[in-house]
Design an enzyme around this catalytic site. Structure first.
Site, PDB file in Angstrom:
ATOM      1  CB  SER A 110      -0.836  -0.006   1.276  1.00  0.00           C
ATOM      2  OG  SER A 110      -1.405   1.263   1.535  1.00  0.00           O
TER       3      SER A 110
ATOM      4  CE1 TYR B 223      -4.966  -2.094   4.513  1.00  0.00           C
ATOM      5  CE2 TYR B 223      -3.636  -0.147   4.064  1.00  0.00           C
ATOM      6  CZ  TYR B 223      -4.371  -1.230   3.606  1.00  0.00           C
ATOM      7  OH  TYR B 223      -4.503  -1.451   2.259  1.00  0.00           O
TER       8      TYR B 223
HETATM    9  P1  NDP Z   1     -11.768  -5.796  -1.119  1.00  0.00           P
HETATM   10  O1  NDP Z   1     -12.364  -5.709   0.241  1.00  0.00           O
HETATM   11  O2  NDP Z   1     -12.613  -5.503  -2.290  1.00  0.00           O
HETATM   12  O3  NDP Z   1     -11.113  -7.231  -1.343  1.00  0.00           O
HETATM   13  C1  NDP Z   1     -10.448  -7.918  -0.317  1.00  0.00           C
HETATM   14  C2  NDP Z   1     -10.301  -9.359  -0.732  1.00  0.00           C
HETATM   15  O4  NDP Z   1      -9.589 -10.044   0.282  1.00  0.00           O
HETATM   16  C3  NDP Z   1     -11.642 -10.058  -0.911  1.00  0.00           C
HETATM   17  O5  NDP Z   1     -11.601 -10.857  -2.064  1.00  0.00           O
HETATM   18  C4  NDP Z   1     -11.758 -10.916   0.340  1.00  0.00           C
HETATM   19  O6  NDP Z   1     -12.453 -12.113   0.000  1.00  0.00           O
HETATM   20  C5  NDP Z   1     -10.297 -11.215   0.624  1.00  0.00           C
HETATM   21  N1  NDP Z   1     -10.068 -11.585   2.023  1.00  0.00           N
HETATM   22  C6  NDP Z   1     -10.194 -10.822   3.129  1.00  0.00           C
HETATM   23  N2  NDP Z   1      -9.955 -11.552   4.229  1.00  0.00           N
HETATM   24  C7  NDP Z   1      -9.674 -12.820   3.801  1.00  0.00           C
HETATM   25  C8  NDP Z   1      -9.382 -14.038   4.461  1.00  0.00           C
HETATM   26  N3  NDP Z   1      -9.313 -14.131   5.800  1.00  0.00           N
HETATM   27  N4  NDP Z   1      -9.144 -15.126   3.702  1.00  0.00           N
HETATM   28  C9  NDP Z   1      -9.218 -15.057   2.350  1.00  0.00           C
HETATM   29  N5  NDP Z   1      -9.500 -13.939   1.675  1.00  0.00           N
HETATM   30  C10 NDP Z   1      -9.739 -12.837   2.392  1.00  0.00           C
HETATM   31  O7  NDP Z   1     -10.514  -4.822  -1.035  1.00  0.00           O
HETATM   32  P2  NDP Z   1      -9.414  -4.381  -2.127  1.00  0.00           P
HETATM   33  O8  NDP Z   1      -9.637  -5.019  -3.409  1.00  0.00           O
HETATM   34  O9  NDP Z   1      -9.325  -2.921  -2.043  1.00  0.00           O
HETATM   35  O10 NDP Z   1      -8.081  -4.957  -1.436  1.00  0.00           O
HETATM   36  C11 NDP Z   1      -7.222  -5.878  -2.061  1.00  0.00           C
HETATM   37  C12 NDP Z   1      -5.809  -5.666  -1.561  1.00  0.00           C
HETATM   38  O11 NDP Z   1      -5.350  -4.397  -2.014  1.00  0.00           O
HETATM   39  C13 NDP Z   1      -5.672  -5.635  -0.038  1.00  0.00           C
HETATM   40  O12 NDP Z   1      -4.470  -6.260   0.342  1.00  0.00           O
HETATM   41  C14 NDP Z   1      -5.617  -4.163   0.268  1.00  0.00           C
HETATM   42  O13 NDP Z   1      -4.966  -3.893   1.489  1.00  0.00           O
HETATM   43  C15 NDP Z   1      -4.821  -3.672  -0.925  1.00  0.00           C
HETATM   44  N6  NDP Z   1      -4.928  -2.259  -1.189  1.00  0.00           N
HETATM   45  C16 NDP Z   1      -6.120  -1.721  -1.596  1.00  0.00           C
HETATM   46  C17 NDP Z   1      -6.200  -0.386  -1.866  1.00  0.00           C
HETATM   47  C18 NDP Z   1      -7.444   0.258  -2.352  1.00  0.00           C
HETATM   48  O14 NDP Z   1      -7.488   1.499  -2.413  1.00  0.00           O
HETATM   49  N7  NDP Z   1      -8.481  -0.469  -2.716  1.00  0.00           N
HETATM   50  C19 NDP Z   1      -5.032   0.502  -1.690  1.00  0.00           C
HETATM   51  C20 NDP Z   1      -3.848  -0.173  -1.257  1.00  0.00           C
HETATM   52  C21 NDP Z   1      -3.804  -1.505  -1.036  1.00  0.00           C
HETATM   53  P3  NDP Z   1     -13.509 -12.898   0.928  1.00  0.00           P
HETATM   54  O15 NDP Z   1     -14.181 -11.879   1.783  1.00  0.00           O
HETATM   55  O16 NDP Z   1     -14.426 -13.531  -0.070  1.00  0.00           O
HETATM   56  O17 NDP Z   1     -12.697 -13.886   1.688  1.00  0.00           O
END
Ligand code: NDP
Length: 257
Positions: free
Chosen positions: A145, A162
């Site tokens: 991030s 975070y």
């Molecule tokens: P979302 O909430 O849309 O997606 C998060 C994903 O992580 C989901 O598919 C969820 O799937 C999965 N997830 C969460 N917890 C678990 C778990 N315990 N086991 C398996 N899967 C898990 O968020 P983003 O797409 O924004 O985030 C994706 C990545 O990008 C993250 O690492 C986030 O920190 C990073 N990021 C995002 C930014 C943004 O602005 N969007 C900026 C910087 C970094 P499910 O719930 O089905 O398990």
């Protein structure tokens, strides 16, 4: 030059591919020709993403996995390896953004955020890394991030857990890169600024974001769909054969000031 970024014949595993950036990453890899395995906890969403990835002309395999459970990670990696025969690319994307002021954060919230955003990145890299070491080839892309590098001084939304986790992802990336450099594996990380997703839509829709972006982001806006694809494909392909241990912030200049 075009072939430098080709992923034809490669197999990628994307964690957290049931929503948000994970879906975009799975599709970007498929557009370059990779077969893609996707995992997350919500299987009905994974099934929909599977159809969208297959529509791009590649194979897709969906598997339920809670990355907080190391047994499920081991089982998922085994299932993907036996389905495709190998894993060339790992996109360590699953993450959560639960937040509270540092003085109020519960032990549970801290453990969930650091457990998902840092511990699980290591556990997935460890298990997939064993497959890659055996095959003498691997490209690991960890999703960090802009908070791997910086926080915001007047904390519009608090990021202690975070940022601690994402800062850890930056150093874990360097450590794994160094340990596995002679084993044919590169390990790099992407540091996105803010992109619309389930995790961020409350922040982006709150009205507070515009003022924060104006103050902290030279481009003054969130990222758009597709703007992470270039960094992903560079790190996932042989274009990055001599690049390892790097965090590339894709952030409209956020970390430059
Ligand atoms: P979302 O909430 O849309 O997606 C998060 C994903 O992580 C989901 O598919 C969820 O799937 C999965 N997830 C969460 N917890 C678990 C778990 N315990 N086991 C398996 N899967 C898990 O968020 P983003 O797409 O924004 O985030 C994706 C990545 O990008 C993250 O690492 C986030 O920190 C990073 N990021 C995002 C930014 C943004 O602005 N969007 C900026 C910087 C970094 P499910 O719930 O089905 O398990």
């Amino acid at each position: 030059m075009k072939d430098l970024f080709s992923l034809k014949g490669k197999v990628a595993l994307v964690t957290g591919a049931s929503s948000g950036l994970g879906v975009q990453f799975a599709k970007a890899l498929a557009r370059q020709g990779a077969d893609v395995a996707i995992c997350a906890r919500r299987v009905e969403k994974l099934e929909q993403v599977k159809k969208e990835v297959e529509a791009l002309g590649v194979k897709c395999y969906a598997h339920k996995c809670d990355v907080l459970n190391t047994e499920e990670i081991r089982e998922t990696v085994k299932a993907v390896e036996s389905y495709f025969g190998k894993i060339d690319i790992l996109v360590n994307n699953a993450g959560v953004g639960d937040t509270a002021p540092a003085e109020d954060m519960t032990d549970e919230m801290w453990r969930k955020v650091v457990g998902t955003n840092l511990d699980a990145v290591y556990y997935c890299a460890r298990e997939v890394g064993k497959v890659m070491i055996k095959n003498g080839y691997g490209k690991i892309v960890n999703i960090g991030s802009l908070h791997s590098e910086v926080v915001m001084s007047d904390a519009c939304w608090p990021v202690a857990a975070y940022a601690a986790a994402k800062g850890g992802v930056k150093m874990l990336t360097k450590a794994l890169a160094s340990e596995w450099a002679k084993k044919g594996i590169t390990v790099n990380a992407i540091g996105p600024a803010y992109f619309d997703s389930e995790m961020t839509n409350a922040i982006l829709g709150s009205g507070a974001f515009d003022a924060v972006a104006a103050a902290y982001c030279p481009m003054g806006r969130p990222g758009k769909e597709g703007e992470l694809d270039g960094a992903l494909i560079y790190f996932a392909s042989d274009a990055s054969s001599y690049t390892t241990g790097q965090l590339l912030c894709v952030d409209g200049g956020w970390t430059t000031i």
